[in-house]
Scaffold this active site. Sequence first.
Site, PDB file in Angstrom:
ATOM      1  N   HIS A 101       0.831  -1.210   0.000  1.00 26.72           N
ATOM      2  CA  HIS A 101       0.000   0.000   0.000  1.00 26.72           C
ATOM      3  C   HIS A 101       0.864   1.258   0.000  1.00 26.72           C
ATOM      4  O   HIS A 101       2.072   1.200   0.264  1.00 26.72           O
ATOM      5  CB  HIS A 101      -0.930   0.030   1.230  1.00 26.72           C
ATOM      6  CG  HIS A 101      -0.206   0.149   2.538  1.00 26.72           C
ATOM      7  ND1 HIS A 101       0.492  -0.904   3.104  1.00 26.72           N
ATOM      8  CD2 HIS A 101      -0.048   1.190   3.388  1.00 26.72           C
ATOM      9  CE1 HIS A 101       1.034  -0.523   4.243  1.00 26.72           C
ATOM     10  NE2 HIS A 101       0.734   0.757   4.441  1.00 26.72           N
ATOM     11  N   ASP A 103       0.569   5.033   1.995  1.00 27.41           N
ATOM     12  CA  ASP A 103      -0.173   5.505   3.161  1.00 27.41           C
ATOM     13  C   ASP A 103      -1.246   6.528   2.773  1.00 27.41           C
ATOM     14  O   ASP A 103      -1.003   7.431   1.969  1.00 27.41           O
ATOM     15  CB  ASP A 103       0.794   6.121   4.181  1.00 27.41           C
ATOM     16  CG  ASP A 103       1.685   5.059   4.807  1.00 27.41           C
ATOM     17  OD1 ASP A 103       1.207   3.929   5.009  1.00 27.41           O
ATOM     18  OD2 ASP A 103       2.863   5.355   5.082  1.00 27.41           O
ATOM     19  N   HIS A 260       4.794   0.091   0.245  1.00 29.09           N
ATOM     20  CA  HIS A 260       5.502  -0.700   1.251  1.00 29.09           C
ATOM     21  C   HIS A 260       4.594  -1.793   1.808  1.00 29.09           C
ATOM     22  O   HIS A 260       3.377  -1.773   1.607  1.00 29.09           O
ATOM     23  CB  HIS A 260       6.053   0.193   2.371  1.00 29.09           C
ATOM     24  CG  HIS A 260       5.004   1.003   3.072  1.00 29.09           C
ATOM     25  ND1 HIS A 260       4.409   2.100   2.509  1.00 29.09           N
ATOM     26  CD2 HIS A 260       4.431   0.852   4.295  1.00 29.09           C
ATOM     27  CE1 HIS A 260       3.522   2.607   3.350  1.00 29.09           C
ATOM     28  NE2 HIS A 260       3.509   1.866   4.429  1.00 29.09           N
ATOM     29  N   ARG A 275       5.024   6.051  14.110  1.00 26.85           N
ATOM     30  CA  ARG A 275       5.090   6.654  12.767  1.00 26.85           C
ATOM     31  C   ARG A 275       4.537   8.071  12.774  1.00 26.85           C
ATOM     32  O   ARG A 275       3.468   8.314  13.333  1.00 26.85           O
ATOM     33  CB  ARG A 275       4.284   5.800  11.778  1.00 26.85           C
ATOM     34  CG  ARG A 275       4.462   6.238  10.327  1.00 26.85           C
ATOM     35  CD  ARG A 275       3.617   5.410   9.382  1.00 26.85           C
ATOM     36  NE  ARG A 275       2.349   6.065   9.104  1.00 26.85           N
ATOM     37  CZ  ARG A 275       1.318   5.501   8.471  1.00 26.85           C
ATOM     38  NH1 ARG A 275       1.412   4.248   8.050  1.00 26.85           N
ATOM     39  NH2 ARG A 275       0.201   6.169   8.251  1.00 26.85           N
TER      40      ARG A 275
HETATM   41  C1  SIN Z   1       3.024   0.990   7.784  1.00 25.18           C
HETATM   42  O1  SIN Z   1       2.345   0.567   6.878  1.00 25.18           O
HETATM   43  O2  SIN Z   1       3.196   2.183   7.974  1.00 25.18           O
HETATM   44  C2  SIN Z   1       3.670   0.003   8.739  1.00 25.18           C
HETATM   45  C3  SIN Z   1       4.978  -0.480   8.232  1.00 25.18           C
HETATM   46  C4  SIN Z   1       5.668  -1.363   9.222  1.00 25.18           C
HETATM   47  O3  SIN Z   1       5.208  -1.485  10.365  1.00 25.18           O
HETATM   48  O4  SIN Z   1       6.698  -1.924   8.877  1.00 25.18           O
END
Ligand code: SIN
Length: 284
Positions: A101, A103, A260, A275
Amino acid sequence: MDYRHIAVKPVAGALGAEIEGVDLSQPIGDDVFGEIRRAFLERLVIFFRDQDLTPDQHKAFGRRFGTLNVHPYVKAMDGHEEIIEIVKEKDDKVNFGGGWHTDVSFLEAPALGSVLFARDVPETGGDTMFANQYLAYETLSDGMKELLEGMVAVHSAGSQYGRQGESQRNRDKRTGMQLAVTEAAEETTEHPVIRTHPETGRKALYVNGAFTERFKGMTKAESAPLLRFLFEHAVRPEFTCRFRWAENSIAFWDNRCAQHYALNDYHGQRRHMQRVTIDGDRPF
Ligand code: SIN
């Protein structure tokens, strides 16, 4: 162009680099900051090791790139509404971000980038993968590029945070990260299928399996075959890199040109990340 203030060590052919020679807990001068920005634009995702940041220092680094997003559907850290806590407990089954995805592509002005900071990581597993969406676009045939140019995709948070996601979450006893299911998550927004990066001017594929529902003017069923092809093509192994986390590592990725995927291969172990998400512009 060479770097004079930091070391930039690529981790794969397609994207990703480890950055050395900077302490993000300290104020960063414009020269160093300029090189970090250049590495970010050139490598799409950059990694830092051994960074012991307070929540305020984490936010301050993100704010060098823009305003910070307050996630509409995920609980924030106490006292820091711009930081989401990404936690998978030992007995949780489902992880956050466990599918390819970009973000918050369901927002009208989706994220520029995300800065993910590792607090507690499993001994093995829990890596994150990244995929270069410039390459995904550039490797399409001329015919496919022509077809997609001018097409618009409809994005929504519904399958993850709305009614559609509710039964899945209950079944899997998802972690307590998410806020209550909301009607707002079912709302849709539209973005070009091929977006032009506002800083590099390069074209990137901009659809993702978590939030892209269909093409504008088509039903979900009509859109599905082409979307399925694009989702698979976008993350071909040669477009990717993979990051092995350690406590106090940071990954900073460009959501405008990279996808990612958080691997869920560490059952029985705890993983805790924080995050901040930097606001971006409306895609064009
Ligand atoms: C995310 O999608 O922001 C999480 C990525 C992760 O936890 O590695």
